[in-house]
Write a protein that holds these residues in place. Structure first.
Motif, PDB file in Angstrom:
ATOM      1  N   ASN A  54      -5.961 -15.936  25.102  1.00 33.32           N
ATOM      2  CA  ASN A  54      -5.889 -17.240  24.450  1.00 33.32           C
ATOM      3  C   ASN A  54      -7.005 -17.406  23.426  1.00 33.32           C
ATOM      4  N   ALA A  55      -8.211 -16.940  23.784  1.00 33.01           N
ATOM      5  CA  ALA A  55      -9.349 -17.065  22.878  1.00 33.01           C
ATOM      6  C   ALA A  55      -9.141 -16.242  21.608  1.00 33.01           C
ATOM      7  N   VAL A  56      -8.665 -15.009  21.779  1.00 29.71           N
ATOM      8  CA  VAL A  56      -8.424 -14.137  20.619  1.00 29.71           C
ATOM      9  C   VAL A  56      -7.322 -14.713  19.738  1.00 29.71           C
ATOM     10  N   LEU A  57      -6.240 -15.175  20.372  1.00 31.82           N
ATOM     11  CA  LEU A  57      -5.128 -15.746  19.623  1.00 31.82           C
ATOM     12  C   LEU A  57      -5.568 -17.006  18.883  1.00 31.82           C
ATOM     13  N   GLY A  58      -6.352 -17.839  19.562  1.00 30.27           N
ATOM     14  CA  GLY A  58      -6.859 -19.053  18.932  1.00 30.27           C
ATOM     15  C   GLY A  58      -7.759 -18.750  17.753  1.00 30.27           C
ATOM     16  N   LEU A  59      -8.572 -17.704  17.876  1.00 30.79           N
ATOM     17  CA  LEU A  59      -9.456 -17.313  16.777  1.00 30.79           C
ATOM     18  C   LEU A  59      -8.651 -16.864  15.563  1.00 30.79           C
ATOM     19  N   ILE A  60      -7.627 -16.066  15.798  1.00 36.65           N
ATOM     20  CA  ILE A  60      -6.778 -15.592  14.699  1.00 36.65           C
ATOM     21  C   ILE A  60      -6.114 -16.769  13.985  1.00 36.65           C
ATOM     22  N   VAL A  61      -5.604 -17.707  14.772  1.00 38.81           N
ATOM     23  CA  VAL A  61      -4.952 -18.890  14.197  1.00 38.81           C
ATOM     24  C   VAL A  61      -5.952 -19.716  13.393  1.00 38.81           C
ATOM     25  N   ASN A  62      -7.157 -19.894  13.926  1.00 38.04           N
ATOM     26  CA  ASN A  62      -8.169 -20.691  13.229  1.00 38.04           C
ATOM     27  C   ASN A  62      -8.593 -20.043  11.916  1.00 38.04           C
ATOM     28  N   VAL A  63      -8.713 -18.705  11.930  1.00 37.37           N
ATOM     29  CA  VAL A  63      -9.067 -17.999  10.691  1.00 37.37           C
ATOM     30  C   VAL A  63      -7.962 -18.183   9.652  1.00 37.37           C
ATOM     31  N   GLY A  64      -6.716 -18.060  10.109  1.00 36.52           N
ATOM     32  CA  GLY A  64      -5.594 -18.237   9.195  1.00 36.52           C
ATOM     33  C   GLY A  64      -5.525 -19.624   8.596  1.00 36.52           C
ATOM     34  N   ARG A  65      -5.873 -20.623   9.396  1.00 34.34           N
ATOM     35  CA  ARG A  65      -5.833 -22.004   8.914  1.00 34.34           C
ATOM     36  C   ARG A  65      -7.007 -22.345   8.008  1.00 34.34           C
ATOM     37  N   SER A  66      -8.111 -21.630   8.174  1.00 36.19           N
ATOM     38  CA  SER A  66      -9.320 -21.981   7.421  1.00 36.19           C
ATOM     39  C   SER A  66      -9.318 -21.447   5.997  1.00 36.19           C
ATOM     40  N   LEU A  67      -8.497 -20.431   5.719  1.00 37.61           N
ATOM     41  CA  LEU A  67      -8.473 -19.836   4.379  1.00 37.61           C
ATOM     42  C   LEU A  67      -7.644 -20.681   3.417  1.00 37.61           C
ATOM     43  N   PRO A  68      -8.213 -21.098   2.291  1.00 36.93           N
ATOM     44  CA  PRO A  68      -7.409 -21.768   1.263  1.00 36.93           C
ATOM     45  C   PRO A  68      -6.275 -20.849   0.827  1.00 36.93           C
ATOM     46  N   PHE A  69      -5.111 -21.408   0.556  1.00 28.28           N
ATOM     47  CA  PHE A  69      -3.949 -20.565   0.280  1.00 28.28           C
ATOM     48  C   PHE A  69      -4.143 -19.675  -0.932  1.00 28.28           C
ATOM     49  N   ILE A  70      -4.794 -20.175  -1.952  1.00 23.30           N
ATOM     50  CA  ILE A  70      -4.964 -19.382  -3.168  1.00 23.30           C
ATOM     51  C   ILE A  70      -5.807 -18.133  -2.887  1.00 23.30           C
ATOM     52  N   ILE A  71      -6.768 -18.250  -1.949  1.00 22.38           N
ATOM     53  CA  ILE A  71      -7.583 -17.096  -1.565  1.00 22.38           C
ATOM     54  C   ILE A  71      -6.757 -16.136  -0.707  1.00 22.38           C
ATOM     55  N   LEU A  72      -6.006 -16.692   0.226  1.00 16.05           N
ATOM     56  CA  LEU A  72      -5.136 -15.874   1.071  1.00 16.05           C
ATOM     57  C   LEU A  72      -4.140 -15.096   0.222  1.00 16.05           C
ATOM     58  N   LEU A  73      -3.618 -15.759  -0.797  1.00 11.36           N
ATOM     59  CA  LEU A  73      -2.632 -15.155  -1.693  1.00 11.36           C
ATOM     60  C   LEU A  73      -3.157 -13.860  -2.298  1.00 11.36           C
ATOM     61  N   VAL A  74      -4.412 -13.880  -2.693  1.00  8.62           N
ATOM     62  CA  VAL A  74      -5.030 -12.703  -3.314  1.00  8.62           C
ATOM     63  C   VAL A  74      -5.497 -11.706  -2.259  1.00  8.62           C
ATOM     64  N   ALA A  75      -6.018 -12.228  -1.139  1.00  7.28           N
ATOM     65  CA  ALA A  75      -6.612 -11.361  -0.112  1.00  7.28           C
ATOM     66  C   ALA A  75      -5.602 -10.407   0.534  1.00  7.28           C
ATOM     67  N   ILE A  76      -4.348 -10.865   0.660  1.00  7.11           N
ATOM     68  CA  ILE A  76      -3.362 -10.018   1.340  1.00  7.11           C
ATOM     69  C   ILE A  76      -2.426  -9.304   0.361  1.00  7.11           C
ATOM     70  N   ILE A  77      -2.852  -9.144  -0.871  1.00 13.06           N
ATOM     71  CA  ILE A  77      -2.041  -8.430  -1.862  1.00 13.06           C
ATOM     72  C   ILE A  77      -1.637  -7.032  -1.372  1.00 13.06           C
ATOM     73  N   PRO A  78      -2.546  -6.246  -0.782  1.00 16.72           N
ATOM     74  CA  PRO A  78      -2.123  -4.927  -0.280  1.00 16.72           C
ATOM     75  C   PRO A  78      -1.040  -5.030   0.793  1.00 16.72           C
ATOM     76  N   PHE A  79      -1.177  -6.027   1.674  1.00 18.80           N
ATOM     77  CA  PHE A  79      -0.171  -6.218   2.722  1.00 18.80           C
ATOM     78  C   PHE A  79       1.165  -6.628   2.114  1.00 18.80           C
ATOM     79  N   THR A  80       1.118  -7.510   1.131  1.00 21.02           N
ATOM     80  CA  THR A  80       2.339  -7.949   0.458  1.00 21.02           C
ATOM     81  C   THR A  80       3.039  -6.772  -0.211  1.00 21.02           C
ATOM     82  N   ARG A  81       2.271  -5.942  -0.880  1.00 20.21           N
ATOM     83  CA  ARG A  81       2.849  -4.769  -1.549  1.00 20.21           C
ATOM     84  C   ARG A  81       3.461  -3.804  -0.524  1.00 20.21           C
ATOM     85  N   ALA A  82       2.811  -3.665   0.628  1.00 21.40           N
ATOM     86  CA  ALA A  82       3.322  -2.772   1.672  1.00 21.40           C
ATOM     87  C   ALA A  82       4.624  -3.291   2.264  1.00 21.40           C
TER      88      ALA A  82
END
Length: 218
Positions: A54-82
């Motif tokens: 639960n703690a690990v899952l909660g941490l992942i969710v919190n990290v995902g929620r804390s990133l502004p979308f415009i930053i997330l958009l750029v940060a996961i470009i390699p994943f998007t391309r894959a």
């Protein structure tokens, strides 16, 4: 630019936005529901109590929620391309839209499920219901109006995210507003895009409100 040309561009942009939002919403509903249910089940005292998980899952969710979308958009470009083989276009935009929205909806699901009275769950356990039955026929059924309301909020957030995706060539109404309304100073295109987004959001909210009212009075 004539209004007929504006309407043609608007129609294409709306179709692209509707595609991005529709697919992202479907994937978000599935992923967010699964994560939200796991957050409740693995919590201390839950049906599948596992505090470390639960703690690990909660941490992942919190990290995902804390990133502004415009930053997330750029940060996961390699994943998007894959995943889709490109980082430009509506299909590419669906990946960050989904990744950004799942943590948001997961917390909404978690909050909705926690509002289900504990005595209802206890009664189901006393009657010999399995974990699957408790989740499907008790927790999710009792929380359904809140889940629909939460999904409505999430869809509206995804619409906003999709507009931001236009800054990196994601297509849709956001891309239209950037390329024509901002870069080419086509004021009528910007106005038409804003109106289209407002109408889109209003329609989603109206449908969501109707569903919540019907489910709340069943």
């Amino acid at each position: 630019m004539t209004w007929s040309e504006v309407l043609e561009l608007l129609g294409t942009g709306f179709q692209e936005t509707a595609w991005m939002v529709g697919v992202s919403t479907l994937l978000t509903a599935i992923g967010g529901l699964l994560v939200g249910v796991l957050l409740v089940l693995t919590d201390k005292g839950g049906l599948l109590a596992a505090p470390p998980v639960n703690a690990v899952l909660g941490l992942i969710v919190n990290v995902g929620r804390s990133l502004p979308f415009i930053i997330l958009l750029v940060a996961i470009i390699p994943f998007t391309r894959a995943v889709v083989g490109t980082t430009i276009g509506t299909d590419a935009a669906i990946v960050p839209l989904t990744v950004g929205a799942i943590p948001f909806f997961a917390r909404i699901v978690e909050a909705a499920l926690r509002e289900v009275p504990g005595d209802v769950v206890s009664a189901a356990v006393a009657m010999g219901a399995t974990r699957r039955q408790i989740v499907g026929k008790v927790l999710l059924r009792e929380a359904l109006p809140a889940l629909i309301a939460g999904l409505t909020i999430t869809v509206i957030a995804i619409i906003g995210y999709s507009a931001m995706a236009g800054t990196v060539g994601g297509g849709g109404l956001g891309d239209l507003a950037i390329r024509y309304g901002y870069q080419r100073f086509e004021t009528e295109v910007m106005i038409a895009t804003v109106v289209a987004l407002v109408v889109f959001v209003q329609l989603v909210q109206m449908v969501g409100d109707v569903l919540v009212r019907r489910l709340s009075h069943r």
